[in-house]
Design an enzyme around this catalytic site. Structure first.
Site, PDB file in Angstrom:
ATOM      1  N   CYS A  16      37.226  53.543  -2.515  1.00  0.00           N
ATOM      2  CA  CYS A  16      36.980  54.095  -3.847  1.00  0.00           C
ATOM      3  C   CYS A  16      37.597  55.498  -3.959  1.00  0.00           C
ATOM      4  CB  CYS A  16      35.513  54.248  -4.226  1.00  0.00           C
ATOM      5  SG  CYS A  16      34.544  52.746  -3.964  1.00  0.00           S
ATOM      6  N   ARG A  41      43.189  53.657  -3.929  1.00  0.00           N
ATOM      7  CA  ARG A  41      41.983  53.534  -3.102  1.00  0.00           C
ATOM      8  C   ARG A  41      41.086  52.379  -3.541  1.00  0.00           C
ATOM      9  NH1 ARG A  41      41.199  58.212  -0.196  1.00  0.00           N
ATOM     10  NH2 ARG A  41      39.049  57.623   0.194  1.00  0.00           N
ATOM     11  N   TRP A  89      36.402  50.062  -5.334  1.00  0.00           N
ATOM     12  CA  TRP A  89      36.761  48.894  -4.529  1.00  0.00           C
ATOM     13  C   TRP A  89      35.434  48.322  -4.073  1.00  0.00           C
ATOM     14  CZ3 TRP A  89      36.382  46.941   0.511  1.00  0.00           C
ATOM     15  CH2 TRP A  89      37.343  45.988   0.879  1.00  0.00           C
ATOM     16  N   ASN A 115      31.590  57.453  -2.871  1.00  0.00           N
ATOM     17  CA  ASN A 115      32.498  56.675  -2.036  1.00  0.00           C
ATOM     18  C   ASN A 115      31.830  56.573  -0.669  1.00  0.00           C
ATOM     19  OD1 ASN A 115      34.612  55.677  -0.489  1.00  0.00           O
ATOM     20  ND2 ASN A 115      35.692  57.634  -0.412  1.00  0.00           N
ATOM     21  N   GLY A 116      31.566  55.344  -0.222  1.00  0.00           N
ATOM     22  CA  GLY A 116      30.887  55.189   1.053  1.00  0.00           C
ATOM     23  C   GLY A 116      29.826  54.115   0.942  1.00  0.00           C
ATOM     24  N   GLU A 503      56.276  42.828  10.624  1.00  0.00           N
ATOM     25  CA  GLU A 503      56.170  43.710   9.463  1.00  0.00           C
ATOM     26  C   GLU A 503      56.758  43.037   8.220  1.00  0.00           C
ATOM     27  OE1 GLU A 503      54.544  46.173   8.673  1.00  0.00           O
ATOM     28  OE2 GLU A 503      55.594  47.164   7.035  1.00  0.00           O
ATOM     29  N   LYS A 507      54.640  42.298   4.835  1.00  0.00           N
ATOM     30  CA  LYS A 507      55.042  42.768   3.506  1.00  0.00           C
ATOM     31  C   LYS A 507      54.998  41.624   2.503  1.00  0.00           C
ATOM     32  CE  LYS A 507      54.682  46.100   3.752  1.00  0.00           C
ATOM     33  NZ  LYS A 507      54.234  46.801   4.863  1.00  0.00           N
ATOM     34  N   GLU A 510      51.392  40.538   1.733  1.00  0.00           N
ATOM     35  CA  GLU A 510      50.625  41.528   0.977  1.00  0.00           C
ATOM     36  C   GLU A 510      50.933  41.483  -0.507  1.00  0.00           C
ATOM     37  OE1 GLU A 510      49.824  45.498   3.606  1.00  0.00           O
ATOM     38  OE2 GLU A 510      51.910  45.068   3.189  1.00  0.00           O
ATOM     39  N   HIS A 526      56.915  27.017  20.895  1.00  0.00           N
ATOM     40  CA  HIS A 526      55.582  26.684  21.392  1.00  0.00           C
ATOM     41  C   HIS A 526      54.588  26.456  20.258  1.00  0.00           C
ATOM     42  CE1 HIS A 526      56.917  27.461  25.421  1.00  0.00           C
ATOM     43  NE2 HIS A 526      57.362  28.651  25.041  1.00  0.00           N
ATOM     44  N   LYS A 625      44.895  51.013  -0.330  1.00  0.00           N
ATOM     45  CA  LYS A 625      45.803  51.722   0.568  1.00  0.00           C
ATOM     46  C   LYS A 625      45.070  52.465   1.681  1.00  0.00           C
ATOM     47  CE  LYS A 625      50.115  53.878   0.760  1.00  0.00           C
ATOM     48  NZ  LYS A 625      50.646  52.699   1.452  1.00  0.00           N
TER      49      LYS A 625
HETATM   50  C1  G6P Z   1      45.918  49.170   4.712  1.00  0.00           C
HETATM   51  C2  G6P Z   1      47.235  49.370   3.999  1.00  0.00           C
HETATM   52  C3  G6P Z   1      48.374  49.137   4.973  1.00  0.00           C
HETATM   53  C4  G6P Z   1      48.222  50.054   6.181  1.00  0.00           C
HETATM   54  C5  G6P Z   1      46.859  49.877   6.857  1.00  0.00           C
HETATM   55  C6  G6P Z   1      46.602  50.953   7.885  1.00  0.00           C
HETATM   56  O1  G6P Z   1      45.762  47.839   5.048  1.00  0.00           O
HETATM   57  O2  G6P Z   1      47.340  48.507   2.889  1.00  0.00           O
HETATM   58  O3  G6P Z   1      49.591  49.418   4.317  1.00  0.00           O
HETATM   59  O4  G6P Z   1      49.230  49.764   7.098  1.00  0.00           O
HETATM   60  O5  G6P Z   1      45.827  49.999   5.876  1.00  0.00           O
HETATM   61  O6  G6P Z   1      46.501  52.181   7.220  1.00  0.00           O
HETATM   62  P1  G6P Z   1      46.837  53.603   7.806  1.00  0.00           P
HETATM   63  O7  G6P Z   1      46.648  54.533   6.638  1.00  0.00           O
HETATM   64  O8  G6P Z   1      45.841  53.857   8.895  1.00  0.00           O
HETATM   65  O9  G6P Z   1      48.225  53.587   8.302  1.00  0.00           O
END
Ligand code: G6P
Length: 630
Positions: A16, A41, A89, A115-116, A503, A507, A510, A526, A625
């Site tokens: 949040c 957030r 959130w 937030n929390g 990665e 991507k 996501e 495998h 994020k």
């Molecule tokens: C979330 C974000 C990712 C990020 C991960 C770790 O899942 O959507 O993009 O890689 O958190 O976040 P950090 O801020 O610790 O790199």
């Protein structure tokens, strides 16, 4: 008075975004603009509470994004120079306008954003229900605001004291901001385990409060980061007061922040993600500035200089991180083991923290985090600290909780990353890991002068090569059109490019919601090979590096099963072209630096597939994020 004395301690936190304002401007526009900056957030519901000049409390809440609230309240009374706001959130209760913050106390006098997670909220709620309190929402936040009011009334104390007494009985994590319409000249903020920063306007005429500094930077450079267990009282025209939960006064630690506001805007790009992909060359230069000395062919990291003994004596390095940062860690392991010859383990922070890991005093733990607020990574750090390990942070967000908890570290300095899917932070993290491995490898005498200088010289050339790589954008956009039908994708790579395959798959998952798996190319036989058919796009990183010949064999294996292959190859490659359906070229470079280039077309591919599918690239469903929930 003890209302609550026990609860199941599950140490959960939530995300949040919080914004607050008290000053001379109209609060509403400041709050809305701030919320938009913090939408990364969480973005399932939004709300504001404004204290009007005649001490009315106007609260507006909507399900959905900030723009939705903004559009729906346009004709309402938005006057007032004091206000609090929140973008949510969901943790307790579905996303809805009822569960959205701010929550208001029973009398209608207090409004709170939070937030929390208040872990003992059900015990408090039970007690308050018996006393006749009525709750409208399913949230723990409403319980907290009612509890503060209950304490205020039963003890006959002022609101600040009530907040302090109430927080002394609360278990859990919180960043809160509260207004009281009967005390309309003040805003109260408090934190424990969830971030909160306060911006100071000139002459104390105004104060800005937010979950991170991005909403504040256009108004002030002077900020105070609240620490755990601190309560701040903000009154127009008076110096802010901070006390702890025991009511002891705390000295103000005013810090200066600098942030380029342009980096917080889309700057003509349709999405932040595309802008951030394009920023990578510049971001990498910013990351290396003052650290990579091109003429001298040297890399200097102050954290390494200041703590060289501790770092060089490490018997083992453990990297802890999550998501994209974990993928960077996997590449970091290969770099450090190759250049420094120290064993490296890479752990998901969420697993590490709960499996009672073996940690020795000689260990160095590297925590990688873009946001610097990830709950699991923070918890892993505190566990490693307790056991005496030395903690090195690789963080983007300056002043964030992780940055402040680590023993030392190196900021990646790539500027704020707004798109939820991480792009430039990944290349920034890799850049720091390469520089760190170079410094340690040189100091330990593992890397020869020739090798060291060759890598340093090539590293300096990478930003231009990233720029050059971006020329594939149109081709990738075109190719993406033919991939939107896919329900599954396989990404293959080897050596330094295996984590890049992970990665690339992450991507795509996501932001396009297509299932994708990354695999070491040779491991495909495998299991995953059973999935390959004409419907299955397979992305293979097949640059001219380690195991190139072996990757050609892996490509043949996919081709024999009629998989559709897109290969990422080195410019001028002839070996792969005839075997696959499409190729994207990347500039030649050293194997250890190749992830910085091979990841670019994969970021673009995910981006374009999602755009063509009409999805919300910057704010994909269910994600956030800054993941401050465990
Ligand atoms: C979330 C974000 C990712 C990020 C991960 C770790 O899942 O959507 O993009 O890689 O958190 O976040 P950090 O801020 O610790 O790199």
């Amino acid at each position: 008075m003890v209302l609550i004395n026990e609860c199941k301690h599950n140490n959960i936190k939530s995300m949040c975004g919080i914004v607050g304002y008290i000053g001379t401007r109209q609060a509403f526009p400041v709050l809305i603009k701030g919320l938009k900056r913090l939408e990364y957030r969480g973005y399932d519901s939004t709300g504001v509470a404004l204290v009007s000049t005649n001490a009315m409390l106007n609260v507006y809440k909507e399900e959905g994004k900030v723009a939705n609230l903004e559009a729906n309240v346009a004709n309402r009374d938005l006057g007032g120079t004091i206000g609090i706001a929140h973008t949510r959130w969901a943790t307790h209760g579905i996303p809805s306008s009822t569960n959205a913050h701010p929550h208001v106390s029973q009398s209608g006098k207090l409004a709170l954003v939070h937030n929390g997670i208040i872990e003992n909220y059900s015990l408090i709620k039970e007690r308050l229900l018996k006393l006749g309190f009525v709750f409208k929402s399913e949230t723990d936040t409403e319980v907290l605001v009612q509890f503060i009011e209950y304490v205020k009334e039963t003890h006959g104390v002022d609101t600040v004291t009530a907040v302090r007494l109430a927080l002394n009985q609360v278990i859990g994590a919180y960043a809160i901001v509260l207004v009281d319409k009967e005390a309309p000249e003040q805003v109260i903020a408090a934190r424990k385990s969830s971030p909160l920063v306060i911006g100071l306007g000139e002459g104390n005429r105004e104060f800005f409060i937010a979950s991170d500094a991005t909403p504040l930077v256009e108004y002030t450079q002077n900020v105070v980061y609240l620490n755990d267990g601190e309560i701040a009282v903000l009154k127009r025209g008076e110096e802010m007061q901070i006390c702890n939960l025991k009511n002891e006064a705390i000295d103000l630690d005013v810090q200066s922040i600098e942030m380029n506001i342009g980096l917080l805007e889309k700057g003509g790009y349709p999405h932040f993600m595309l802008k951030e992909i394009y920023e990578q060359a510049q971001a990498m230069k910013d990351c290396m500035r003052g650290r990579l000395l091109e003429k001298e062919k040297r890399v200097v990291l102050s954290a390494v200089c200041n703590h060289s003994e501790r770092l060089l004596n490490a018997k083992r390095i453990i990297i802890v991180s999550c998501g994209t940062s974990w993928h960077a860690g996997l590449i970091g392991k290969q770099l450090i083991e190759t250049f420094v010859k120290v064993p490296v383990e890479v752990e998901y922070a969420s697993e590490f923290r709960y499996r009672n890991p073996v940690i020795n005093k000689e260990d160095v733990v590297i925590a990688i985090s873009q946001s610097g607020e990830t709950a699991d990574t923070l918890a892993a750090i505190s566990l490693a600290k307790e056991r005496g390990a030395f903690i090195f942070g690789i963080v983007n967000a300056v002043g964030s909780s992780i940055a402040r908890t680590t023993d030392t570290g190196t900021y990646i300095h790539v500027g704020p990353e707004i798109g939820v899917a991480s792009t430039k932070a990944f290349t920034g993290q890799l850049t720091v890991l390469i520089m760190l491995a170079l410094c340690l490898g040189k100091e330990r005498g593992i890397l020869s002068e020739v090798e060291y200088e060759e890598i340093v010289t090539e590293l300096a050339a990478i930003p231009d090569k990233i720029e050059h790589s971006l020329a594939c954008n149109e081709k990738v956009a075109d190719l993406a059109k033919s991939f939107t039908y896919a329900r599954n994708f396989l990404y293959l790579g080897r050596g330094y490019n295996f984590p890049v395959a992970l990665e690339g798959a992450l991507k795509l998952k996501e932001i396009s919601y297509i299932h994708a798996e990354g695999y070491p190319a040779a491991e495909m036989k495998h299991g995953p090979i059973a999935l390959v058919d004409t419907e299955m796009p397979v992305v293979v990183i097949a640059t001219h590096h380690q195991l190139y010949e072996k990757i050609l064999s892996n490509i043949q294996e996919v081709k024999a099963r009629k998989g559709r292959i897109l290969a990422i190859v080195t410019e001028g490659d002839e070996g792969v072209r005839d075997l696959v359906d499409n190729v994207i070229e990347t500039p030649p470079t050293l194997a250890c630096l190749s992830p910085l280039l091979t990841v670019i077309p994969l970021q673009l591919l995910a981006y374009h597939v999602a755009v063509i599918k009409g999805l919300d690239v910057d704010q994909p469903r269910n994600l956030a994020k800054s993941v401050t929930v465990e």
